[in-house]
Every structure is written in C-alpha cells, then in structure tokens.
Design an enzyme around this catalytic site. Sequence first.
Site, PDB file in Angstrom:
ATOM      1  N   TYR A  32      31.050 -20.467  18.448  1.00 16.14           N
ATOM      2  CA  TYR A  32      30.170 -19.882  19.465  1.00 16.14           C
ATOM      3  C   TYR A  32      30.928 -18.760  20.189  1.00 16.14           C
ATOM      4  O   TYR A  32      31.155 -18.792  21.392  1.00 16.14           O
ATOM      5  CB  TYR A  32      29.612 -20.930  20.427  1.00 16.14           C
ATOM      6  CG  TYR A  32      28.214 -20.540  20.862  1.00 16.14           C
ATOM      7  CD1 TYR A  32      27.157 -20.639  19.972  1.00 16.14           C
ATOM      8  CD2 TYR A  32      27.975 -19.999  22.111  1.00 16.14           C
ATOM      9  CE1 TYR A  32      25.887 -20.225  20.322  1.00 16.14           C
ATOM     10  CE2 TYR A  32      26.711 -19.579  22.474  1.00 16.14           C
ATOM     11  CZ  TYR A  32      25.677 -19.704  21.571  1.00 16.14           C
ATOM     12  OH  TYR A  32      24.415 -19.280  21.920  1.00 16.14           O
ATOM     13  N   HIS A  34      32.641 -15.344  21.679  1.00 18.63           N
ATOM     14  CA  HIS A  34      32.303 -14.316  22.655  1.00 18.63           C
ATOM     15  C   HIS A  34      33.465 -13.327  22.722  1.00 18.63           C
ATOM     16  O   HIS A  34      34.454 -13.461  21.969  1.00 18.63           O
ATOM     17  CB  HIS A  34      31.993 -14.942  24.019  1.00 18.63           C
ATOM     18  CG  HIS A  34      33.042 -15.902  24.496  1.00 18.63           C
ATOM     19  ND1 HIS A  34      34.339 -15.512  24.764  1.00 18.63           N
ATOM     20  CD2 HIS A  34      33.001 -17.232  24.731  1.00 18.63           C
ATOM     21  CE1 HIS A  34      35.037 -16.546  25.167  1.00 18.63           C
ATOM     22  NE2 HIS A  34      34.258 -17.620  25.132  1.00 18.63           N
ATOM     23  N   GLY A  36      35.870 -13.063  24.630  1.00 18.35           N
ATOM     24  CA  GLY A  36      37.187 -13.676  24.858  1.00 18.35           C
ATOM     25  C   GLY A  36      37.848 -14.044  23.533  1.00 18.35           C
ATOM     26  O   GLY A  36      39.053 -13.831  23.339  1.00 18.35           O
ATOM     27  N   HIS A  37      37.058 -14.592  22.598  1.00 16.43           N
ATOM     28  CA  HIS A  37      37.615 -14.912  21.273  1.00 16.43           C
ATOM     29  C   HIS A  37      38.011 -13.636  20.535  1.00 16.43           C
ATOM     30  O   HIS A  37      39.018 -13.602  19.829  1.00 16.43           O
ATOM     31  CB  HIS A  37      36.582 -15.673  20.426  1.00 16.43           C
ATOM     32  CG  HIS A  37      36.212 -17.016  20.982  1.00 16.43           C
ATOM     33  ND1 HIS A  37      35.001 -17.245  21.587  1.00 16.43           N
ATOM     34  CD2 HIS A  37      36.899 -18.183  21.018  1.00 16.43           C
ATOM     35  CE1 HIS A  37      34.946 -18.506  21.970  1.00 16.43           C
ATOM     36  NE2 HIS A  37      36.076 -19.093  21.641  1.00 16.43           N
ATOM     37  N   GLN A  64      38.582 -34.238  20.901  1.00 16.51           N
ATOM     38  CA  GLN A  64      38.897 -33.744  22.241  1.00 16.51           C
ATOM     39  C   GLN A  64      37.714 -33.873  23.203  1.00 16.51           C
ATOM     40  O   GLN A  64      37.785 -33.411  24.334  1.00 16.51           O
ATOM     41  CB  GLN A  64      39.441 -32.312  22.201  1.00 16.51           C
ATOM     42  CG  GLN A  64      38.458 -31.236  21.788  1.00 16.51           C
ATOM     43  CD  GLN A  64      39.153 -29.903  21.547  1.00 16.51           C
ATOM     44  OE1 GLN A  64      39.823 -29.690  20.549  1.00 16.51           O
ATOM     45  NE2 GLN A  64      39.003 -28.973  22.476  1.00 16.51           N
ATOM     46  N   GLU A 151      44.630 -17.633  27.863  1.00 15.61           N
ATOM     47  CA  GLU A 151      45.230 -18.115  29.115  1.00 15.61           C
ATOM     48  C   GLU A 151      44.184 -18.763  30.012  1.00 15.61           C
ATOM     49  O   GLU A 151      44.533 -19.397  30.989  1.00 15.61           O
ATOM     50  CB  GLU A 151      45.896 -16.942  29.846  1.00 15.61           C
ATOM     51  CG  GLU A 151      47.166 -16.493  29.158  1.00 15.61           C
ATOM     52  CD  GLU A 151      47.793 -15.265  29.786  1.00 15.61           C
ATOM     53  OE1 GLU A 151      47.197 -14.674  30.721  1.00 15.61           O
ATOM     54  OE2 GLU A 151      48.872 -14.869  29.310  1.00 15.61           O
ATOM     55  N   SER A 188      33.239 -17.987  28.637  1.00 15.69           N
ATOM     56  CA  SER A 188      33.384 -19.335  28.082  1.00 15.69           C
ATOM     57  C   SER A 188      32.132 -19.640  27.269  1.00 15.69           C
ATOM     58  O   SER A 188      31.030 -19.201  27.642  1.00 15.69           O
ATOM     59  CB  SER A 188      33.495 -20.355  29.220  1.00 15.69           C
ATOM     60  OG  SER A 188      33.213 -21.658  28.741  1.00 15.69           O
ATOM     61  N   SER A 189      32.301 -20.403  26.191  1.00 13.35           N
ATOM     62  CA  SER A 189      31.125 -20.774  25.386  1.00 13.35           C
ATOM     63  C   SER A 189      30.167 -21.629  26.213  1.00 13.35           C
ATOM     64  O   SER A 189      28.992 -21.753  25.881  1.00 13.35           O
ATOM     65  CB  SER A 189      31.563 -21.557  24.149  1.00 13.35           C
ATOM     66  OG  SER A 189      32.487 -20.805  23.428  1.00 13.35           O
ATOM     67  N   ARG A 190      30.674 -22.235  27.278  1.00  3.81           N
ATOM     68  CA  ARG A 190      29.816 -23.096  28.110  1.00  3.81           C
ATOM     69  C   ARG A 190      28.890 -22.283  29.015  1.00  3.81           C
ATOM     70  O   ARG A 190      27.908 -22.830  29.527  1.00  3.81           O
ATOM     71  CB  ARG A 190      30.683 -24.003  28.976  1.00  3.81           C
ATOM     72  CG  ARG A 190      31.496 -24.987  28.166  1.00  3.81           C
ATOM     73  CD  ARG A 190      31.839 -26.231  28.967  1.00  3.81           C
ATOM     74  NE  ARG A 190      32.111 -27.314  28.051  1.00  3.81           N
ATOM     75  CZ  ARG A 190      33.334 -27.767  27.769  1.00  3.81           C
ATOM     76  NH1 ARG A 190      34.381 -27.266  28.384  1.00  3.81           N
ATOM     77  NH2 ARG A 190      33.490 -28.745  26.900  1.00  3.81           N
TER      78      ARG A 190
HETATM   79  O1  PAF Z   1      40.396 -23.827  22.926  1.00  2.00           O
HETATM   80  C1  PAF Z   1      39.719 -24.283  21.969  1.00  2.00           C
HETATM   81  O2  PAF Z   1      38.745 -23.680  21.523  1.00  2.00           O
HETATM   82  C2  PAF Z   1      40.109 -25.627  21.356  1.00  2.00           C
HETATM   83  O3  PAF Z   1      40.593 -26.494  22.338  1.00  2.00           O
HETATM   84  C3  PAF Z   1      41.113 -25.500  20.201  1.00  2.00           C
HETATM   85  C4  PAF Z   1      42.442 -24.901  20.659  1.00  2.00           C
HETATM   86  C5  PAF Z   1      40.519 -24.615  19.113  1.00  2.00           C
HETATM   87  C6  PAF Z   1      41.394 -26.881  19.606  1.00  2.00           C
HETATM   88  O4  PAF Z   1      40.242 -27.497  19.161  1.00  2.00           O
END
Ligand code: PAF
Length: 295
Positions: A32, A34, A36-37, A64, A151, A188-190
């Site tokens: 997902y 954006h 930032g990625h 997680q 970060e 953020s994806s959220r």
């Molecule tokens: O930051 C994230 O998107 C996740 O926590 C990661 C580092 C890909 C691990 O699943």
Amino acid sequence: MEICTTKAAIRAQLRDWRAQGRRVVLVPTMGYLHAGHLALVQCARDDAGAEGRVVASIFVNPTQFGPTEDLATYPRDTARDTAMLRAAGVDALFLPEVAEIYTPDAQTVVETTELARILIGKLRPGHFRGVATVVTKFFNIIQPDAACFGEKDYQQLAVIRTMVRDLDIPVEVIGVPTVREPDGLALSSRNVRLAPEDRAAAPVLNAALVQAEALAQDGVTASRIRSHVRATLESEPRADVQSVDIRDADTLATVSGPLAAPAVLLLAVRFGAVLLIDNRVIAPAPPSHPKEETP
Ligand code: PAF
C-alpha cells in the site's frame, strides 16, 4: 522488474547478481505504497548506484499484528504497488505468500529483549518480535548489502539496528527521513483509514513536535516539554493520546532535566480506530543559552 513469489526464485536471482559483483539494497515494505516508500526506494537506488540492484519486498507480516489489531483490514493493492515499484526503478520484487515465509511449526523468533518492551512495544506486545523475526528472515533470504527503513518508525529502526549489531548481521541499515503532507502529517499507509474529521485533526502531531523543538531550544526541561506537548495534543478533541515520550535519540533511554544531548520525542495518538505515530529528534539548547530551572 523481476517478480519472485518464492524463496528459491529470489535466491536464484540474487545468486546471479552476486556472481556479477553487484551491490544489492533491500527495501522491505508491507505494501500500500505512498511517497514515503518511494523515498526509501530512491535512497536504495542512490546507494546501489548504476551497477547495483534494488530489491523491494511486499509482505503484510502477520506476526507483527496483535490478536485485536488491523491485519484483516490492512490496506492492500498489489497491482498498483507493483506498477509504482517498476516506475521507481526497482530491479526485483519479492512478493511471497504467508505460507512461503512461515511454516506452521516454526518455533524460532528474534527479539530485542529491552527495546521490544518499551514505548510502542508496551502498547503492542509482541509487535517488535514479529518485526525483528521477519526482517531477519528477509535478510537471510535476500542477503542484501544494505537495507533502507523509514525514520518515521523510529523505534522499529532502533530495534533493527540493535538486532543487526547484536547478531552480527552483515547488512548496513540506512535510516531515511520521514516524508510529510503539506500540512505536516507524516505519510503512513494507515492515513487512508482516517475519517475526514480525523484527517483534518491529525496534523496536530506535527504541530506538537515543532513546538517541542522550539521549547528544547529555549532550554525547557524534558518533563515540561512533555507536558506542553501533551496539552497541545489533548487540546484536539479527536485525538486520543496514547503516549508522549522523550528519550535519548541513540539509546531510547529515559531523559530528564534540560536536554544535554539530542533527544527524540515520540508520539502515539489514536484517531478513532487508527493509531498514528510520529517523532522528531530535538537538539539541546546551545551551550550559551540560559537554562530553565528544573521544576
Ligand atoms: O515498516 C514496515 O513496513 C514493516 O514493519 C517491515 C519493516 C516491512 C517489517 O514487516
């Protein structure tokens, strides 16, 4: 861009690139995507250089997420993500299913024992164990020379740096600055799950962080910065403040009194069902500045 859904396929691709002596830089994501990625991918592209190769992964890591968290509703759009990564110059995408990564009888985990239990780790027990375990697995599968992490997830970055140091993992960890909307909200994806009223209210996080930086420059003590920031956040009726912490920027140890070294202010605030986090590293007042008295 090569798309590999199995460990065998990505390993075969990586074997070829390593045999050609190419630097490999990994960008792990949960999709997902954006801007930032894309900043992480750009950083990886720059670090890899023209001869190097950038590998991205998309994997919504179930370990997680807590039992009451948003795994099922976590936003996904693999077709759009794939197009974005291709356009950004990624060389290979690792896109495994859950069963490819976790065997049902897996019994080994990776945990940073102290860092995983404080701050976000207190709000989300088990979260950082899931992150550290999956990142270790991806480092083992892909064996990159370097990996880029945002970060914005400051504690996650600290967990990964600590794990790499403690376990002698030969991967260089690169932190990439947070990308923000024009009104200061960290990407953020959220964010897409925020109700319109919450989206309008959410920039209060960045406003509080900017305020904290100015207070630190005036020599205000850590505890007073914290209470000012909390008051600013609580002045926004839609913000449900979960935590406001000031920690040493390197070790995440607690700090008190006037800041003597760079500190990081870490915020976790709920808007409806969506937990937003943000942070800012704040510098201590210059030495000549008159220090405020410790309350
Ligand atoms: O930051 C994230 O998107 C996740 O926590 C990661 C580092 C890909 C691990 O699943």
